[in-house]
Design a protein around this motif. Structure first.
Motif, short mmCIF file in Angstrom:
data_model
loop_
_atom_site.label_atom_id
_atom_site.label_comp_id
_atom_site.label_asym_id
_atom_site.label_seq_id
_atom_site.Cartn_x
_atom_site.Cartn_y
_atom_site.Cartn_z
N GLY A 42 0.83 -1.19 0.00
CA GLY A 42 0.00 0.00 0.00
C GLY A 42 0.86 1.24 0.00
N ASP A 43 0.23 2.38 -0.22
CA ASP A 43 0.98 3.63 -0.24
C ASP A 43 1.17 4.15 1.18
OD1 ASP A 43 -1.45 4.78 0.46
OD2 ASP A 43 -1.81 5.61 -1.53
N ARG A 44 1.76 5.32 1.27
CA ARG A 44 2.08 5.91 2.59
C ARG A 44 0.85 6.09 3.47
NH1 ARG A 44 6.07 8.79 -0.75
NH2 ARG A 44 8.10 8.29 0.14
N GLY A 45 -0.29 6.32 2.85
CA GLY A 45 -1.50 6.53 3.62
C GLY A 45 -1.97 5.31 4.38
N CYS A 46 -1.58 4.12 3.93
CA CYS A 46 -2.03 2.87 4.56
C CYS A 46 -1.14 2.44 5.72
CB CYS A 46 -2.07 1.75 3.53
SG CYS A 46 -3.25 2.04 2.21
N GLN A 47 0.05 2.98 5.79
CA GLN A 47 1.02 2.55 6.79
C GLN A 47 0.75 3.17 8.15
OE1 GLN A 47 3.86 4.37 8.30
NE2 GLN A 47 4.57 2.52 9.31
N SER A 48 0.87 2.36 9.19
CA SER A 48 0.80 2.83 10.57
C SER A 48 1.55 1.81 11.42
CB SER A 48 -0.66 2.94 11.05
OG SER A 48 -1.23 1.66 11.19
N LYS A 49 1.94 2.23 12.60
CA LYS A 49 2.63 1.30 13.51
C LYS A 49 1.73 0.11 13.83
CE LYS A 49 6.53 3.44 14.05
NZ LYS A 49 7.69 2.93 13.33
N SER A 50 0.45 0.37 14.01
CA SER A 50 -0.51 -0.69 14.30
C SER A 50 -0.56 -1.71 13.17
CB SER A 50 -1.89 -0.06 14.53
OG SER A 50 -2.86 -1.05 14.71
N ASN A 51 -0.59 -1.23 11.92
CA ASN A 51 -0.61 -2.14 10.77
C ASN A 51 0.71 -2.89 10.65
OD1 ASN A 51 -3.23 -1.53 10.12
ND2 ASN A 51 -2.70 -0.05 8.55
N ASP A 52 1.83 -2.19 10.89
CA ASP A 52 3.14 -2.86 10.87
C ASP A 52 3.18 -4.00 11.88
OD1 ASP A 52 3.93 -1.03 8.95
OD2 ASP A 52 5.14 0.18 10.33
N ASN A 53 2.67 -3.73 13.09
CA ASN A 53 2.66 -4.75 14.14
C ASN A 53 1.75 -5.93 13.78
OD1 ASN A 53 4.43 -3.22 15.69
ND2 ASN A 53 2.78 -2.24 16.86
N LEU A 54 0.58 -5.63 13.20
CA LEU A 54 -0.35 -6.68 12.81
C LEU A 54 0.28 -7.60 11.76
CD1 LEU A 54 -3.22 -7.98 12.76
CD2 LEU A 54 -3.80 -6.29 11.00
N LEU A 55 0.91 -7.00 10.75
CA LEU A 55 1.53 -7.79 9.70
C LEU A 55 2.68 -8.64 10.25
CD1 LEU A 55 1.48 -5.17 6.82
CD2 LEU A 55 0.01 -7.17 7.07
N ALA A 56 3.47 -8.07 11.12
CA ALA A 56 4.58 -8.82 11.73
C ALA A 56 4.04 -9.99 12.55
CB ALA A 56 5.43 -7.90 12.60
N LYS A 57 2.98 -9.73 13.33
CA LYS A 57 2.37 -10.77 14.16
C LYS A 57 1.82 -11.91 13.33
CE LYS A 57 -1.66 -11.22 17.08
NZ LYS A 57 -2.80 -10.52 17.63
N LYS A 58 1.24 -11.59 12.16
CA LYS A 58 0.64 -12.60 11.29
C LYS A 58 1.67 -13.25 10.34
CE LYS A 58 -3.80 -11.79 12.38
NZ LYS A 58 -4.72 -12.78 12.90
N GLU B 289 12.94 6.42 5.65
CA GLU B 289 12.63 5.00 5.81
C GLU B 289 12.21 4.38 4.48
OE1 GLU B 289 9.99 3.79 9.03
OE2 GLU B 289 10.55 5.62 10.10
N PHE B 290 11.44 5.14 3.70
CA PHE B 290 11.01 4.65 2.39
C PHE B 290 12.22 4.39 1.49
CE2 PHE B 290 9.55 5.34 -2.02
CZ PHE B 290 8.58 4.34 -2.08
N ALA B 291 13.18 5.32 1.48
CA ALA B 291 14.38 5.15 0.67
C ALA B 291 15.17 3.92 1.13
CB ALA B 291 15.26 6.40 0.76
#
Length: 162
Positions: free
Chosen positions: A59-75, A88-90
């Motif tokens: 997803g683009d920058r608008g979809c990213q959040s710490k909560s989403n990062d944590n969810l994806l890592a957990k799954k 960070e993007f670079a």
């Protein structure tokens, strides 16, 4: 004259698509929704309700959040959400897998345009929200049948060429 003009839905539409263009999840929101919340809801629907085996989320920058990062890592899902921080993007763009997924993400806006302008002919005039949702469901089904037909036609063309 406003009914025939180019106007937006007035509702937020979130779609998640596969790499082949099929829409795997969608939701029409009655009110406004932030992209990270819509992304999180979609991931949960895909995994928990539909029981999909999700390998990656882009997803683009608008979809990213710490909560989403944590969810994806957990799954255990590969996180190809573009970081909001340009540095960070670079750094992430150095990773070949991440870079490959980022090239694909630009097509989602086009999918919404196809749904809205081609399949719905620019109209979502139903007054009640339930009617809008139903019309959108038919549009997503029509879109996916169109994509499947194009995939099949491409396979046949390739087979005939061989």
């Amino acid at each position: 004259g406003k009914a025939s003009g180019n106007v937006e839905f007035g509702n937020a539409l979130f779609i998640a698509e596969q790499s082949d263009g099929l829409i795997s999840d969608w939701k029409l929101y009655e009110g406004n929704v932030k992209d990270p919340a819509g992304t999180k809801e979609s991931i949960s629907r895909l995994i928990d309700e539909y029981e999909y085996d999700v390998k990656s989320v882009t997803g683009d920058r608008g979809c990213q959040s710490k909560s989403n990062d944590n969810l994806l890592a957990k799954k255990g899902i590969f996180n190809a959400l573009a970081p909001r921080n340009p540095l960070e993007f670079a750094e992430r763009m150095v990773d070949e897998k991440f870079r490959k997924f980022q090239k694909r993400r630009g097509q989602t806006e086009g999918r919404i345009g196809i749904l809205k302008n081609t399949i719905l002919d620019g109209s979502l005039y139903e007054r009640d929200f339930g009617g809008k949702e139903l019309k959108m469901a038919w549009a997503v089904l029509t879109h996916n049948l169109w994509v499947l037909a194009r995939i099949k036609a491409a396979e046949l063309k390739l087979r005939n060429a061989a």
